[in-house]
Motif scaffolding. Structure first.
Motif, PDB file in Angstrom:
ATOM      1  N   THR A 172       0.847  -1.419   0.085  1.00  0.00           N
ATOM      2  CA  THR A 172       0.130   0.072   0.036  1.00  0.00           C
ATOM      3  C   THR A 172       0.844   1.299   0.053  1.00  0.00           C
ATOM      4  OG1 THR A 172      -1.827  -0.879   1.095  1.00  0.00           O
ATOM      5  CG2 THR A 172      -1.719   1.278   1.274  1.00  0.00           C
ATOM      6  N   THR A 173       2.013   1.255   0.909  1.00  0.00           N
ATOM      7  CA  THR A 173       2.675   2.435   0.660  1.00  0.00           C
ATOM      8  C   THR A 173       3.574   2.557  -0.539  1.00  0.00           C
ATOM      9  OG1 THR A 173       3.116   1.883   3.273  1.00  0.00           O
ATOM     10  CG2 THR A 173       4.554   3.425   2.177  1.00  0.00           C
ATOM     11  N   LEU A 174       4.094   1.501  -1.132  1.00  0.00           N
ATOM     12  CA  LEU A 174       4.863   1.571  -2.306  1.00  0.00           C
ATOM     13  C   LEU A 174       3.913   2.099  -3.526  1.00  0.00           C
ATOM     14  CD1 LEU A 174       7.235  -1.227  -1.966  1.00  0.00           C
ATOM     15  CD2 LEU A 174       7.870   1.156  -1.488  1.00  0.00           C
ATOM     16  N   PHE A 175       2.751   1.376  -3.538  1.00  0.00           N
ATOM     17  CA  PHE A 175       1.975   1.679  -4.816  1.00  0.00           C
ATOM     18  C   PHE A 175       0.675   2.333  -4.577  1.00  0.00           C
ATOM     19  CE2 PHE A 175       4.460  -2.436  -5.438  1.00  0.00           C
ATOM     20  CZ  PHE A 175       5.076  -1.846  -6.935  1.00  0.00           C
ATOM     21  N   GLY A 176       0.665   2.867  -3.488  1.00  0.00           N
ATOM     22  CA  GLY A 176      -0.866   3.754  -3.083  1.00  0.00           C
ATOM     23  C   GLY A 176      -2.005   2.855  -2.668  1.00  0.00           C
ATOM     24  N   SER A 177      -2.807   3.536  -2.084  1.00  0.00           N
ATOM     25  CA  SER A 177      -3.919   2.851  -1.340  1.00  0.00           C
ATOM     26  C   SER A 177      -4.633   2.128  -2.488  1.00  0.00           C
ATOM     27  CB  SER A 177      -4.782   3.979  -0.906  1.00  0.00           C
ATOM     28  OG  SER A 177      -4.069   4.590   0.089  1.00  0.00           O
ATOM     29  N   THR A 178      -4.936   0.860  -2.264  1.00  0.00           N
ATOM     30  CA  THR A 178      -5.667   0.103  -3.283  1.00  0.00           C
ATOM     31  C   THR A 178      -7.127   0.455  -2.831  1.00  0.00           C
ATOM     32  OG1 THR A 178      -5.852  -1.706  -1.272  1.00  0.00           O
ATOM     33  CG2 THR A 178      -4.171  -1.913  -2.983  1.00  0.00           C
ATOM     34  N   SER A 179      -7.616   1.082  -2.148  1.00  0.00           N
ATOM     35  CA  SER A 179      -8.819   1.591  -1.974  1.00  0.00           C
ATOM     36  C   SER A 179      -8.847   3.075  -1.495  1.00  0.00           C
ATOM     37  CB  SER A 179      -9.642   0.872  -0.712  1.00  0.00           C
ATOM     38  OG  SER A 179     -10.973   1.404  -0.466  1.00  0.00           O
ATOM     39  N   ILE A 180      -9.824   4.115  -2.041  1.00  0.00           N
ATOM     40  CA  ILE A 180      -9.863   5.445  -1.769  1.00  0.00           C
ATOM     41  C   ILE A 180     -10.491   5.655  -0.475  1.00  0.00           C
ATOM     42  CG2 ILE A 180      -9.710   5.909  -4.193  1.00  0.00           C
ATOM     43  CD1 ILE A 180     -12.531   6.173  -4.377  1.00  0.00           C
ATOM     44  N   LEU A 181     -10.993   4.564   0.163  1.00  0.00           N
ATOM     45  CA  LEU A 181     -11.642   4.751   1.411  1.00  0.00           C
ATOM     46  C   LEU A 181     -10.636   5.278   2.670  1.00  0.00           C
ATOM     47  CD1 LEU A 181     -13.928   1.623   1.428  1.00  0.00           C
ATOM     48  CD2 LEU A 181     -14.562   3.989   1.487  1.00  0.00           C
ATOM     49  N   THR A 182      -9.274   4.974   2.288  1.00  0.00           N
ATOM     50  CA  THR A 182      -8.318   5.375   3.401  1.00  0.00           C
ATOM     51  C   THR A 182      -8.168   6.925   3.553  1.00  0.00           C
ATOM     52  OG1 THR A 182      -6.680   5.064   1.572  1.00  0.00           O
ATOM     53  CG2 THR A 182      -7.020   3.284   2.876  1.00  0.00           C
ATOM     54  N   LEU A 183      -8.700   7.685   2.606  1.00  0.00           N
ATOM     55  CA  LEU A 183      -8.523   9.280   2.507  1.00  0.00           C
ATOM     56  C   LEU A 183      -9.295   9.655   3.589  1.00  0.00           C
ATOM     57  CD1 LEU A 183      -8.022  10.211  -1.006  1.00  0.00           C
ATOM     58  CD2 LEU A 183      -6.238   9.901   0.745  1.00  0.00           C
ATOM     59  N   THR A 184      -9.014  10.327   4.896  1.00  0.00           N
ATOM     60  CA  THR A 184      -9.743  10.689   5.760  1.00  0.00           C
ATOM     61  C   THR A 184      -9.988  12.497   5.557  1.00  0.00           C
ATOM     62  OG1 THR A 184      -7.924  11.408   7.217  1.00  0.00           O
ATOM     63  CG2 THR A 184      -8.941   9.240   7.449  1.00  0.00           C
ATOM     64  N   LYS A 185     -10.842  12.722   6.294  1.00  0.00           N
ATOM     65  CA  LYS A 185     -11.268  14.346   6.087  1.00  0.00           C
ATOM     66  C   LYS A 185     -10.161  15.277   6.465  1.00  0.00           C
ATOM     67  CE  LYS A 185     -15.230  15.737   6.985  1.00  0.00           C
ATOM     68  NZ  LYS A 185     -16.574  16.190   7.749  1.00  0.00           N
ATOM     69  N   THR A 186      -9.414  14.655   7.680  1.00  0.00           N
ATOM     70  CA  THR A 186      -8.129  15.462   8.151  1.00  0.00           C
ATOM     71  C   THR A 186      -7.074  15.599   6.907  1.00  0.00           C
ATOM     72  OG1 THR A 186      -8.487  14.646  10.574  1.00  0.00           O
ATOM     73  CG2 THR A 186      -6.424  15.683   9.852  1.00  0.00           C
ATOM     74  N   LYS A 187      -6.916  14.413   6.504  1.00  0.00           N
ATOM     75  CA  LYS A 187      -5.999  14.348   5.307  1.00  0.00           C
ATOM     76  C   LYS A 187      -6.406  15.298   4.166  1.00  0.00           C
ATOM     77  CE  LYS A 187      -3.664  10.007   6.043  1.00  0.00           C
ATOM     78  NZ  LYS A 187      -3.416   8.491   5.537  1.00  0.00           N
ATOM     79  N   VAL A 188      -7.633  15.274   3.716  1.00  0.00           N
ATOM     80  CA  VAL A 188      -7.956  16.066   2.553  1.00  0.00           C
ATOM     81  C   VAL A 188      -7.758  17.628   2.848  1.00  0.00           C
ATOM     82  CG1 VAL A 188     -10.149  16.871   1.562  1.00  0.00           C
ATOM     83  CG2 VAL A 188      -9.660  14.470   2.248  1.00  0.00           C
TER      84      VAL A 188
END
Length: 281
Positions: free
Chosen positions: A129-145
Motif C-alpha cells: 500500500t505504501t509503495l503503490f498507493g492505496s488500493t482503496s480510496i476509502l483510506t483518505l480521511t477528512k483530516t488528510k483532505v
C-alpha cells in the motif's frame, strides 16, 4: 452512456469519492507545476528519490505507533530535499549519485525496520500500500483532505509569487545570480515545496509512482509547446485531466488508484508524442 452517468452520480454521493477527487486534482496540479522546472533542471528523478526517503520515514513512524505521521515524514523529507537540491553544485557528491544513495538507502532501511520491528499482521499489505498507493480510496480521511488543501494552496501561491525567479533559476542559475537573484534561496524554496508535494502524493499514488506525476505531464506538454509559460499551463491541465480520469476509472473498474492515474499519464504522453511527430512531418 446513461448507465455510466447514473453510476457516477451514485458514487458522487459518497464523501470518500469526493475526497479522492479533491486530493487527486490538487496533488496533480502541484506535481505538474514543479515537474516542468525539475525536468528542465535535470532533477526529474528527485521525485523518486524523495518518495523513497518518505517511505523510510513512514516506516519509522509506523514502528513508533505515531497516530499522525505527517510531521515526522514531512520533516525528514524536507531535510533530504534541502540536502539534494539546496546544496546545488557545491556538494561534494554529484546530484545524481546523492539521489541514488538516498533513494536506495532509505528504501532498504525502511523495509528492514518494518520487518524487524513492525507488529502488523499484514506486513506485506502495508508495504504494498505504501509503495503503490492505496488500493482503496476509502483510506483518505477528512483530516488528510483538509491538510492537502492547505498545503496545495501554499504551494500554488509560492509558485505564482516567485514565478519569474523560478523561471530565471530554471534556465540559467549562474546568469540569475549575476543579475542579483539569490539562486540558492530559490533552490531552497524549490526543494522544500517539492518535498511537501511528494509527501502529499504518497497518500494517493504511493512512493514508487510519484515521479510519474512529476515527469509525464511536463514531458507531454513539451512535445506540443515550446514556451515555459505555455508548457507549465498545459502540463497542469494534462495532469489534472489524467488524475480525474484515473480516479473515475478506478472507481468504476475497481482498479488501484495510483496505478490507474499513472497509466492515464502514460497514454496521454504517447498521444502527445504522436501529435507532435505528426506536426513536425
Amino acid at each position: 452512456m446513461a448507465l455510466l452517468i447514473e453510476k457516477l452520480a451514485q458514487y458522487w454521493s459518497y464523501p470518500f469519492v469526493r475526497y479522492a477527487l479533491v486530493v487527486g486534482v490538487l496533488v496533480a496540479l502541484c506535481s505538474s507545476l514543479l515537474g516542468v522546472t525539475l525536468v528542465l533542471k535535470r532533477f526529474s528523478f528527485i521525485g523518486d528519490g524523495l518518495s523513497h526517503v518518505a517511505f523510510g520515514a513512514m516506516s519509522v513512524a509506523s514502528v513508533l505507533n505515531l497516530t499522525n505521521d505527517m510531521p515526522l515524514v514531512m520533516g525528514i523529507t524536507v531535510l533530504c530535499a534541502i540536502l539534494l537540491l539546496g546544496t546545488g553544485r557545491n556538494a561534494r557528491i554529484n546530484g545524481d549519485a546523492a539521489m541514488a544513495m538516498f533513494s536506495v538507502g532509505a528504501l532498504a532501511v525502511g523495509y528492514l525496520i518494518m520487518n524487524v520491528f513492525s507488529t502488523s499482521a499484514n506486513l506485506t499489505g502495508d508495504v504494498c500500500t505504501t509503495l503503490f498507493g492505496s488500493t482503496s480510496i476509502l483510506t483518505l480521511t477528512k483530516t488528510k483532505v483538509w491538510m492537502c488543501v492547505a498545503l496545495s494552496v501554499v504551494v500554488v501561491l509560492l509558485y505564482i509569487f516567485f514565478y519569474h525567479k523560478i523561471f530565471a533559476v530554471t534556465f540559467d542559475e549562474s546568469f540569475a545570480s549575476a543579475t542579483g537573484i539569490r539562486a540558492k534561496e530559490y533552490n531552497l524554496i524549490l526543494a522544500v515545496v517539492t518535498a511537501v508535494v511528494i509527501v502529499m502524493a504518497m497518500n494517493l499514488v504511493g512512493s514508487l509512482l510519484i515521479s510519474a506525476l512529476v515527469i509525464f505531464p511536463a514531458m507531454a506538454a513539451m512535445r506540443l509547446f515550446k514556451s515555459f509559460r505555455t508548457v507549465t499551463i498545459f502540463a497542469a491541465v494534462f495532469s489534472v485531466f489524467c488524475a480525474t480520469a484515473g480516479i473515475l476509472t478506478s472507481i468504476l473498474a475497481g482498479t488501484p488508484v495510483g496505478a490507474t492515474i499513472v497509466t492515464a499519464d502514460i497514454l496521454l504522453f504517447a498521444l502527445c508524442t504522436l501529435v507532435g511527430w505528426l506536426r513536425r512531418r
